[in-house]
Design a protein around this motif. Sequence first.
Motif, PDB file in Angstrom:
ATOM      1  N   UNK A  58       0.992  -0.570  -0.393  1.00 49.69           N
ATOM      2  CA  UNK A  58      -0.625  -0.105  -0.083  1.00 49.69           C
ATOM      3  C   UNK A  58       0.893   1.594   0.182  1.00 49.69           C
ATOM      4  N   UNK A  59       0.812   2.287  -1.348  1.00 48.56           N
ATOM      5  CA  UNK A  59       1.232   3.623  -1.034  1.00 48.56           C
ATOM      6  C   UNK A  59       0.785   4.624  -0.819  1.00 48.56           C
ATOM      7  N   UNK A  60       1.185   5.452   0.039  1.00 49.22           N
ATOM      8  CA  UNK A  60       1.059   6.961  -0.134  1.00 49.22           C
ATOM      9  C   UNK A  60       1.633   7.681   0.041  1.00 49.22           C
ATOM     10  N   UNK A  61       1.392   8.839  -0.517  1.00 49.30           N
ATOM     11  CA  UNK A  61       2.060   9.660  -0.868  1.00 49.30           C
ATOM     12  C   UNK A  61       3.795   9.031  -1.919  1.00 49.30           C
ATOM     13  N   UNK A  62       3.603   8.684  -3.033  1.00 48.98           N
ATOM     14  CA  UNK A  62       5.043   8.306  -3.221  1.00 48.98           C
ATOM     15  C   UNK A  62       6.190   6.412  -1.840  1.00 48.98           C
ATOM     16  N   UNK A  63       5.090   6.503  -0.857  1.00 52.99           N
ATOM     17  CA  UNK A  63       5.775   6.173   0.042  1.00 52.99           C
ATOM     18  C   UNK A  63       5.226   4.847   1.050  1.00 52.99           C
ATOM     19  N   UNK A  64       5.232   3.257   0.527  1.00 51.74           N
ATOM     20  CA  UNK A  64       4.462   2.488   0.882  1.00 51.74           C
ATOM     21  C   UNK A  64       4.802   2.189   2.766  1.00 51.74           C
ATOM     22  N   UNK A 128      -7.967  -3.280  21.862  1.00 50.13           N
ATOM     23  CA  UNK A 128      -5.925  -3.580  22.345  1.00 50.13           C
ATOM     24  C   UNK A 128      -5.484  -3.380  21.089  1.00 50.13           C
ATOM     25  N   UNK A 129      -5.991  -4.808  20.054  1.00 48.74           N
ATOM     26  CA  UNK A 129      -5.504  -5.118  18.977  1.00 48.74           C
ATOM     27  C   UNK A 129      -5.085  -3.959  17.929  1.00 48.74           C
ATOM     28  N   UNK A 130      -6.164  -2.895  18.172  1.00 46.90           N
ATOM     29  CA  UNK A 130      -5.917  -2.194  17.445  1.00 46.90           C
ATOM     30  C   UNK A 130      -4.517  -0.952  17.785  1.00 46.90           C
ATOM     31  N   UNK A 131      -4.354  -1.201  19.519  1.00 45.88           N
ATOM     32  CA  UNK A 131      -3.656  -0.310  19.625  1.00 45.88           C
ATOM     33  C   UNK A 131      -2.155  -1.123  19.239  1.00 45.88           C
ATOM     34  N   UNK A 132      -2.160  -2.432  19.315  1.00 47.60           N
ATOM     35  CA  UNK A 132      -0.672  -2.763  18.546  1.00 47.60           C
ATOM     36  C   UNK A 132      -0.499  -2.995  17.088  1.00 47.60           C
ATOM     37  N   UNK A 133      -1.443  -2.968  16.291  1.00 46.60           N
ATOM     38  CA  UNK A 133      -1.225  -3.064  15.115  1.00 46.60           C
ATOM     39  C   UNK A 133      -1.002  -1.432  14.502  1.00 46.60           C
ATOM     40  N   UNK A 134      -1.725  -0.305  15.323  1.00 42.88           N
ATOM     41  CA  UNK A 134      -1.100   0.910  15.398  1.00 42.88           C
ATOM     42  C   UNK A 134       0.420   1.768  15.077  1.00 42.88           C
ATOM     43  N   UNK A 135       0.730   0.544  16.731  1.00 41.69           N
ATOM     44  CA  UNK A 135       2.570   1.043  17.028  1.00 41.69           C
ATOM     45  C   UNK A 135       3.531   0.448  16.271  1.00 41.69           C
ATOM     46  N   UNK A 136       2.490  -0.918  14.841  1.00 37.66           N
ATOM     47  CA  UNK A 136       3.468  -1.634  14.575  1.00 37.66           C
ATOM     48  C   UNK A 136       3.436  -1.290  13.386  1.00 37.66           C
ATOM     49  N   UNK A 137       2.930   0.076  12.758  1.00 36.89           N
ATOM     50  CA  UNK A 137       2.670   0.389  11.685  1.00 36.89           C
ATOM     51  C   UNK A 137       3.734   1.313  11.190  1.00 36.89           C
ATOM     52  N   UNK A 139       4.847   4.547   8.437  1.00 30.91           N
ATOM     53  CA  UNK A 139       4.989   5.816   7.117  1.00 30.91           C
ATOM     54  C   UNK A 139       6.623   6.446   7.444  1.00 30.91           C
ATOM     55  N   UNK A 140       6.944   6.625   6.030  1.00 35.74           N
ATOM     56  CA  UNK A 140       8.550   7.226   6.253  1.00 35.74           C
ATOM     57  C   UNK A 140       9.268   7.131   7.560  1.00 35.74           C
ATOM     58  N   UNK A 141       9.074   5.949   8.129  1.00 34.98           N
ATOM     59  CA  UNK A 141      10.074   6.222   9.667  1.00 34.98           C
ATOM     60  C   UNK A 141       8.810   6.487  10.467  1.00 34.98           C
ATOM     61  N   UNK A 142       8.298   6.711  10.385  1.00 40.27           N
ATOM     62  CA  UNK A 142       7.373   7.627  11.916  1.00 40.27           C
ATOM     63  C   UNK A 142       5.605   6.221  12.070  1.00 40.27           C
ATOM     64  N   UNK A 143       5.758   6.019  12.921  1.00 39.00           N
ATOM     65  CA  UNK A 143       4.462   4.851  13.487  1.00 39.00           C
ATOM     66  C   UNK A 143       3.801   5.651  14.063  1.00 39.00           C
ATOM     67  N   UNK A 144       2.748   4.398  14.440  1.00 39.14           N
ATOM     68  CA  UNK A 144       1.029   5.859  14.838  1.00 39.14           C
ATOM     69  C   UNK A 144       1.203   4.526  15.990  1.00 39.14           C
ATOM     70  N   UNK A 145       0.193   5.151  16.996  1.00 40.97           N
ATOM     71  CA  UNK A 145       0.012   4.976  17.872  1.00 40.97           C
ATOM     72  C   UNK A 145      -2.005   5.364  18.117  1.00 40.97           C
ATOM     73  N   UNK A 146      -1.871   4.805  19.640  1.00 41.61           N
ATOM     74  CA  UNK A 146      -3.007   4.994  20.153  1.00 41.61           C
ATOM     75  C   UNK A 146      -2.936   5.219  22.079  1.00 41.61           C
ATOM     76  N   UNK A 147      -3.378   6.561  22.099  1.00 36.53           N
ATOM     77  CA  UNK A 147      -3.640   6.950  23.584  1.00 36.53           C
ATOM     78  C   UNK A 147      -5.496   5.589  24.135  1.00 36.53           C
ATOM     79  N   UNK A 148      -5.558   5.926  25.305  1.00 37.60           N
ATOM     80  CA  UNK A 148      -6.525   5.851  25.651  1.00 37.60           C
ATOM     81  C   UNK A 148      -6.931   4.805  26.193  1.00 37.60           C
ATOM     82  N   UNK A 350       6.403  14.556  13.060  1.00 35.44           N
ATOM     83  CA  UNK A 350       7.273  14.306  14.212  1.00 35.44           C
ATOM     84  C   UNK A 350       7.299  12.100  14.661  1.00 35.44           C
ATOM     85  N   UNK A 351       8.252  11.671  15.080  1.00 34.34           N
ATOM     86  CA  UNK A 351       8.082  10.377  15.559  1.00 34.34           C
ATOM     87  C   UNK A 351       7.116  10.306  16.501  1.00 34.34           C
ATOM     88  N   UNK A 352       6.307   9.604  17.320  1.00 32.68           N
ATOM     89  CA  UNK A 352       5.702   9.305  18.022  1.00 32.68           C
ATOM     90  C   UNK A 352       6.663   8.953  19.490  1.00 32.68           C
TER      91      UNK A 352
END
Length: 372
Positions: A58-64, A128-137, A139-148, A350-352
């Motif tokens: 899956x590519x977003x703005x030229x980067x996968x 909880x599964x959503x939190x795990x997947x976001x933190x393991x995703x 894009x351009x070296x920047x990862x996702x995350x979830x609070x709450x 910037x990085x999470x």
Amino acid sequence: MPGDIAQTDAYKPLMKSHYELGELFKIHLTNLLFTALTLGIYRFWAKTRIRRYLWSHVEIEGDRLEYTGTAKELLFGFLIIVAVLIIPVLIVPEIISLAAVLSPETQSAVAGVQGLIIFFLIPIAIFRARRYRLTRTRWRGIRGGQTGSSLVYGATSFFWSILNVVTLGLAIPYTRTHLARYRTKHTWFGNRSMVLDAKGRRLYPALFVSFLLYFAVLAVILMLAAALFFPVFQPMFEGRTPSPQEIILSLETSSVQLIVVLVSAAVLFTLPTLWYAATEVRYFASCLNFMNLEFELDTGRWRYVWFIWTNQLMALLSLGLLLPVVYKRYVDFYAERFRYAGSFSERDLSQSELGAPERGEGLADAFDIGGI
């Protein structure tokens, strides 16, 4: 204005799909084989393997995208949940109930408590599964995350679900909107969170239309049943007692007719729910904002209904063998129709700094929910 469908020509696709069905089928069939040979143990490696392929194509703005989760994280998360929760809370009481001489009322009470526990735990598992997947995703070296809090999310979902039952479904728009806002405001990419400016009251017209569709479907099913089963009752309508041969013939015929009615009912009764879901997903997309970017899902309601309906039937009727086709159809659909408008400066991203869970989606894996 949030919630208004944007002008499509001002928007552009957010992502591109690079899926190849041949590669997907190779991974999927290999995963099925090794999962069967290992009596299910390989499923954590299978899930990791398919995720890495899906994310990286899956590519977003030229980067996968990149998926950084591991099978060991999923396995350890699953084992811990089984040890500390599933066995003592769900399995042991069931064994005691079967082994001890308990009254039927007591056994029913134990089963009821277990059902309530599972009902409460399912949204927690999903969060909880959503939190795990976001933190393991990444894009351009920047990862996702979830609070709450998953407990807060689970308790809120439990409360709203009871309210849905009490109000005969009238609270559904507020339920769905409240939970979606909670998930969204706690969703982060890098150092920025997302916003969902949605209002539950905006979905009530769609809810009422879906109710009307339910009544229409029910009327169709009743008319179909009346037409199919009329020969069974025809002799009685004529004022005579049917012969044994007529009864046997009617029963043989009615078994096939019953299957026809049940299948028709199962298929048709999904349409109102999917129609409401189509309205909801379009509305939520138009209310989403991230770093001043606006979004839309450019699809008609009935087109969305047909898309989801055919995907579900394809996965069900093929017993999961055609899941690669379903994966590709989903991503291709959203790649073409999920669009955004506006621009942002990467200097503001910037990085999470959010923490990431050390283990995988134990609770979701234990209940076997959440898909891939």
